[in-house]
Design an enzyme around this catalytic site. Sequence first.
Site, PDB file in Angstrom:
ATOM      1  N   PRO A 168      51.474  85.480  38.426  1.00 12.02           N
ATOM      2  CG  PRO A 168      49.824  86.779  37.432  1.00 12.02           C
ATOM      3  CD  PRO A 168      50.590  85.504  37.265  1.00 12.02           C
ATOM      4  CG  ASP A 207      60.952  84.648  44.950  1.00  8.78           C
ATOM      5  OD1 ASP A 207      61.915  84.337  45.644  1.00  8.78           O
ATOM      6  OD2 ASP A 207      61.030  85.230  43.853  1.00  8.78           O
ATOM      7  CE  LYS A 266      65.547  87.631  46.288  1.00  9.02           C
ATOM      8  NZ  LYS A 266      65.970  87.953  44.963  1.00  9.02           N
ATOM      9  CG  ASP A 314      59.022  84.626  32.898  1.00  8.89           C
ATOM     10  OD1 ASP A 314      58.614  83.563  32.400  1.00  8.89           O
ATOM     11  OD2 ASP A 314      60.172  85.080  32.706  1.00  8.89           O
ATOM     12  CG  MET A 341      59.780  96.161  41.722  1.00  8.42           C
ATOM     13  SD  MET A 341      61.412  95.460  41.500  1.00  8.42           S
ATOM     14  CE  MET A 341      61.483  95.227  39.734  1.00  8.42           C
TER      15      MET A 341
HETATM   16  C1  LIG Z   1      60.924  91.601  41.717  1.00 10.19           C
HETATM   17  S1  LIG Z   1      59.580  91.900  40.702  1.00 10.19           S
HETATM   18  C2  LIG Z   1      59.185  90.316  40.178  1.00 10.19           C
HETATM   19  C3  LIG Z   1      58.407  90.285  38.945  1.00 10.19           C
HETATM   20  C4  LIG Z   1      58.067  88.887  38.521  1.00 10.19           C
HETATM   21  N1  LIG Z   1      59.220  88.166  38.158  1.00 10.19           N
HETATM   22  C5  LIG Z   1      57.084  88.883  37.389  1.00 10.19           C
HETATM   23  O1  LIG Z   1      57.419  88.415  36.294  1.00 10.19           O
HETATM   24  O2  LIG Z   1      55.948  89.303  37.594  1.00 10.19           O
HETATM   25  C6  LIG Z   1      58.352  92.261  41.838  1.00 10.19           C
HETATM   26  C7  LIG Z   1      57.383  93.276  41.330  1.00 10.19           C
HETATM   27  O3  LIG Z   1      56.500  92.677  40.416  1.00 10.19           O
HETATM   28  C8  LIG Z   1      55.262  93.312  40.507  1.00 10.19           C
HETATM   29  N2  LIG Z   1      54.261  92.306  40.917  1.00 10.19           N
HETATM   30  C9  LIG Z   1      54.448  91.038  41.204  1.00 10.19           C
HETATM   31  N3  LIG Z   1      53.297  90.428  41.481  1.00 10.19           N
HETATM   32  C10 LIG Z   1      52.334  91.337  41.351  1.00 10.19           C
HETATM   33  C11 LIG Z   1      50.934  91.337  41.488  1.00 10.19           C
HETATM   34  N4  LIG Z   1      50.260  90.231  41.807  1.00 10.19           N
HETATM   35  N5  LIG Z   1      50.273  92.472  41.279  1.00 10.19           N
HETATM   36  C12 LIG Z   1      50.906  93.588  40.926  1.00 10.19           C
HETATM   37  N6  LIG Z   1      52.235  93.658  40.784  1.00 10.19           N
HETATM   38  C13 LIG Z   1      52.943  92.551  40.986  1.00 10.19           C
HETATM   39  C14 LIG Z   1      55.394  94.409  41.543  1.00 10.19           C
HETATM   40  O4  LIG Z   1      55.774  95.568  40.871  1.00 10.19           O
HETATM   41  C15 LIG Z   1      56.511  93.871  42.382  1.00 10.19           C
HETATM   42  O5  LIG Z   1      57.142  94.898  43.102  1.00 10.19           O
END
Ligand SMILES: C[S@@+](CC[C@H](N)C(=O)[O-])C[C@H]1O[C@@H](n2cnc3c(N)ncnc32)[C@H](O)[C@@H]1O
Length: 488
Positions: A224, A247, A269, A323, A403
């Site tokens: 994360p 990414d 993106k 992930d 999101m």
């Molecule tokens: C396209 S999704 C990808 C999620 C990623 N594949 C995952 O497993 O964490 C992107 C969203 O994940 C969440 N996200 C990703 N990294 C984050 C972080 N460090 N803190 C909080 N939310 C996070 C947010 O909601 C963000 O808009």
Amino acid sequence: MFFLPLFHRLQGRSCLIIGGGATALRKLRWLIRSGAQIQVVAPVIDPEIRRLAEQNNIMLLDRVFEHADIHADLTLVICATDAASISEEAYALSMQHRVLVNCVDRTDLCTVIFPAIVDRFPILVAISSMGQSPTLARTVRGWIEQRLPNALGRLARLAGALRTDVKDALADVDARKAFWEKVFGGPAAELAMQEKMAEAVAMTRAQLADETPTGSLVLLGAGPGDPELITLKGLRALQSADVILYDKLANPALLEYARRDAELIDVGKIGPREAIFATPSGDQSEALQKPRESGTTMQARINAKLVDLARGGKQVVRLKGGDAFIFGRGGEELLVAQEAGIAVEIIPGITAGMGASSYFGIPLTHRDLSQSVRFVTGHRLSDSVYTDWPEMAKPHQTLVIYMGLVTLPTLTRELIKAGRDGATPAVLIENATLPAQRAVYGVLADLAARVEAAQITGPSIVIVGEVVSISTGYVTAVTVEKAVPGEA
Ligand SMILES: C[S@@+](CC[C@H](N)C(=O)[O-])C[C@H]1O[C@@H](n2cnc3c(N)ncnc32)[C@H](O)[C@@H]1O
């Protein structure tokens, strides 16, 4: 005297032969092969030279050589006469006009010399004694002639026919060298020399297919945010990758583990809210006005790039935040790669929902409080067609919403409308696991307002459920606040 062997392209270039006897004839034959524009000047010209001249558009000057015959437009002068004075004049004039000159049997009057040649076109072997003993050079030529098969040229044609294919398939020079050495010493070479060119080409192609390094794709979860949350296996994949496509949400610190020669490609993106960070001025309106490629178009380009690189023999790592299989479009990339016949390995990462909950001491399941967890996307949550609100609103389950920042007011309202208690503990965690992480605690009924007030702009996870109350942060921010009204 040392002459460096170079192969000269004379096609279309003007060359002059002075002399019309047997020596001139020998040189003339080579010049005709080279495609040069030839003039021969001599008072007496061999009938064979005349015959060749007729056939090959060669200009014959039936007279003695004149100084004006040598000028700067010539590329090469060959002086094939016994008259020393003519050779000396030809040499001096050629030097004056910077024209290459060869005076037969007078190495001292040569800027270029003719080697003894073993001709297995397109293989030509040039042998020289640097003018010291043309006879010895010819003897050596005889030895080499015996050793080189007559059909050697066919082998060169085989190599010529497949040169580009081999270059495309084997990027490494040493790999190409090793490949051709194997081919020239093997059965395909035999077939080519027996004039069975089609079979030889087919066999070489098959050999090439076996040699071609097969690329692969690793879908790697970066975790994360905190770079230390990547798995050991993931780290190894990063260290051995030829190319890494990463990414926006994958921590760039992880790229430090890449090989120095690895290619790093940013395919990040930008979402609408997060676009704020993408403009130098930080002005959101500017970012939102910029024409953006649709997510689908962008993803299609990423898919194509992954396939291209892996097909080109590269070990490709697709480094994705969290992930790859949790709201990461990893599934699409997996399917595209599989369809293209590319070997894919999937290395899981810690998804943002789990990172966020752990770093803030929120167990996603907890005896008596929550028996199940739902990972949902807030992206489409406002669209009731896609959302089973009554199901989502059931108690004793934890909702982890990705999101959901933009749609937070809608989703909290809809959950309450569908029956979830407005007093259910809830939290929004921004930049989870990173030094800048922060949490906005509340209850379902007031979380959206608290988040609005906190001016959150970074990637955020929303957690709704009784389990949030276990976090010490919740206890301070909500419970204490409630106990002492007016104090936050
Ligand atoms: C396209 S999704 C990808 C999620 C990623 N594949 C995952 O497993 O964490 C992107 C969203 O994940 C969440 N996200 C990703 N990294 C984050 C972080 N460090 N803190 C909080 N939310 C996070 C947010 O909601 C963000 O808009």
